[in-house]
Structure formats: structure tokens, C-alpha cells
Write an enzyme that holds these catalytic residues in place. Sequence first.
Site, PDB file in Angstrom:
ATOM      1  CG  HIS A 159       3.813   1.414  -2.289  1.00  0.00           C
ATOM      2  ND1 HIS A 159       4.585   1.580  -1.486  1.00  0.00           N
ATOM      3  CD2 HIS A 159       2.654   0.653  -1.941  1.00  0.00           C
ATOM      4  CE1 HIS A 159       4.283   0.456  -0.739  1.00  0.00           C
ATOM      5  NE2 HIS A 159       3.011   0.559  -1.152  1.00  0.00           N
ATOM      6  CG  ASP A 195       0.990   0.760   4.632  1.00  0.00           C
ATOM      7  OD1 ASP A 195      -0.475   1.632   4.314  1.00  0.00           O
ATOM      8  OD2 ASP A 195       1.531  -0.017   3.612  1.00  0.00           O
ATOM      9  CG  HIS A 197       2.749  -4.101   1.413  1.00  0.00           C
ATOM     10  ND1 HIS A 197       0.811  -3.093   1.914  1.00  0.00           N
ATOM     11  CD2 HIS A 197       2.199  -4.566   1.567  1.00  0.00           C
ATOM     12  CE1 HIS A 197       0.047  -4.299   1.560  1.00  0.00           C
ATOM     13  NE2 HIS A 197       1.121  -5.051   1.678  1.00  0.00           N
ATOM     14  CG  ASP A 284      -1.244  -1.739   5.574  1.00  0.00           C
ATOM     15  OD1 ASP A 284      -1.264  -1.048   6.509  1.00  0.00           O
ATOM     16  OD2 ASP A 284      -0.579  -1.780   4.461  1.00  0.00           O
TER      17      ASP A 284
END
Length: 343
Positions: A159, A195, A197, A284
Site C-alpha cells: 500500500h 493479497d 487488498h 488474507d
Amino acid sequence: MKVAHSALHARHDGGKELHRGELVPCFEMPVRADYILKAVERAGFNVSEPRPFALESLLRVHDAHFVEFLRTAHEEWRAAGKEGFMLPSGFPARSLRRDHIPSGINGKMGYYAFDASTPIVEGTWEAAFAAAQCALTAAAWVAEGDKSAYALCRPPGHHAGYALYGGYCFLNNAALAAQYLRDHGFARVAVLDVDYHHGNGTQDIFWERSDVLFVSIHGSPETEYPYFLGYADERGEGAGEGYTRNFPLPRGTTWKEYGPTLSAAMDVIGGFSPDALVVSLGVDTYEGDPISSFKLATSHYPLIGQRLAELKLPTVFVQEGGYAVDDIGTNVAGVLEGFLSRR
């Protein structure tokens, strides 16, 4: 497979995050890395401390003023009479100026952050820099001839943008690994982010470049963090047009939908004909993850590794998310062992 890991990750601990309207202990915690470390050691992988890389190595993908902010942020916080962890309270949103960096620590924090879920504590810089060195070390091993390597990074990195932090991330470990490979003989590098996200920071860093392909499979930003990037129509700009590919999927996605999407992402990578691959390895996507909504089971992670091995590329795995701590190690080791079973 060699593993780069630093115990300094534990220096980043003790903060809280603003999660869906509540100030709570961070889901991104030191025990995540501890569980993964135990799992890869049980699997027989060779774990080593990272090599020492100079601070300047970070500037291949990050802004110098941003790096200096991260390095000195908590010191400035204390100098301003503050104690404990740091969270921003204001951001340069629409209609506000973004061309001026405030001189005060509260303004600087809001300028460089994009959320209030990424606290900075006294040991954050030490941990983040060590994680970056793990990624660079794993990339160096592959550049020197290893077929694959794993960077057990914490905090995660995908991120973090060119001059931006958030989503538990401060320095973009995957981007640093990809850039290292570019700088050491690999003309074209693909980054695959699995991931849950979207890797908004990696996309930001390589948005206008054609030498690094960024491909991401993730929860749809219509409902999932980071909300404001990760749509399928984002494909790069300028020289980078067509070298970003996003595969957003809805909440509740199972292996039935995920498997074909992974195959489609791999087809994109194959069409790019890269010389090496960097995998932003978040687990995740697991059905038991407390802050995510895909429904992959533990049995699916070796399948992901096996699929990635079919690309037959020198590969650097870089650890990202995964917050079901009891199972995180098993799921990470499953990907790595599945990958090695097909090499």
C-alpha cells in the site's frame, strides 16, 4: 528456498488503528511474522538475516523527502511534546492544497498518510527499513542465480506509494525487489499481487512504466479497502499504458471463481514475457481472515504456488497481509511448498 527475515520487525508494535469507526489494537501485529517464521522453519527453509543495504537504495522507488519523514517522524513527534503512537487527523482531500508540505509534524503526517489505520511508533522506522532490506536481500539472491527466494517482511509494503504510506505499509517491499531485479540484469519484471487488498502503492510506483508489469487480484474497491483504486479500467498511463491490470472480485469469492481469475492473470503475465516475477504474497484471502471476505481454504494455497511455478520464472515472494494468525504460517508455507513442488 532461502528466506530473509529480521527480528527487528517486532520493533513496530503497540499502536492502535481506526477500524470501521473504532480505535482498536492493530490487526497487523508481530505475532503474524512469528507464526510464519515457525512454519517455514518446520518446512526446512533456510532463514537468514537480511544484508545491510544503504538508505539510498530506497530512493529507487520512493521520494527522498518521504523517506526522511518516515525516518524522523517519531522523533519529531516527541520533540513536539507528544508521546505514544502517531495517527493523522487531517488529509489533503478534494479542494485542499496538495502542493505544499506543512512544516509541523501533524500536518506532515496527514500529507504523507492516506488513512488512520497505520500508526507510527518509536520502532516503526527500524522495522520498516529492516523489512525493505529483507526484500532487497531476496531479490539479490535471485539476481545471483537462485531460482526463488522469500522475503518474510513485516511491516508489509504494497500500500506504500512513491510518497505515501497507509494500509499498515511504510516502504514498498515488493516494488523495491522488482526495481532491484531491473537494476541487476532483468529487463522486464512482472509483479503479481495476490493479497486480498489492492496494491495501490505498487500500482502508483509503476503506473507510467512499461518495464514492470503490475497485476493484482483483490477484493472489489466498491466495498473493500483501499476503496479508491483497483478498478479494472485502471491500466497505466503514458509509457505504462496497458502495463497495469486489475482483477477485482466480489465479497464471498471462492476458489471456483478465484482459480480461473488466477489463470487469467497468469495469461497476462505470460503475454508480457517477463524475465522475473515478484509475488506480493498476501494470504488474507483465507476464509478465516478477520478483516477480509474471500473464502479460500488452507488446501487452496498450495494450488496457488503450483500455478505460479508454471510460469517457470525466477521468483521473489514478498510477504504482505494475512491476519488470521493461527493459520497464517500454514497458508504461507503452503504457497511456497506448492511452488517448489513444481519447480
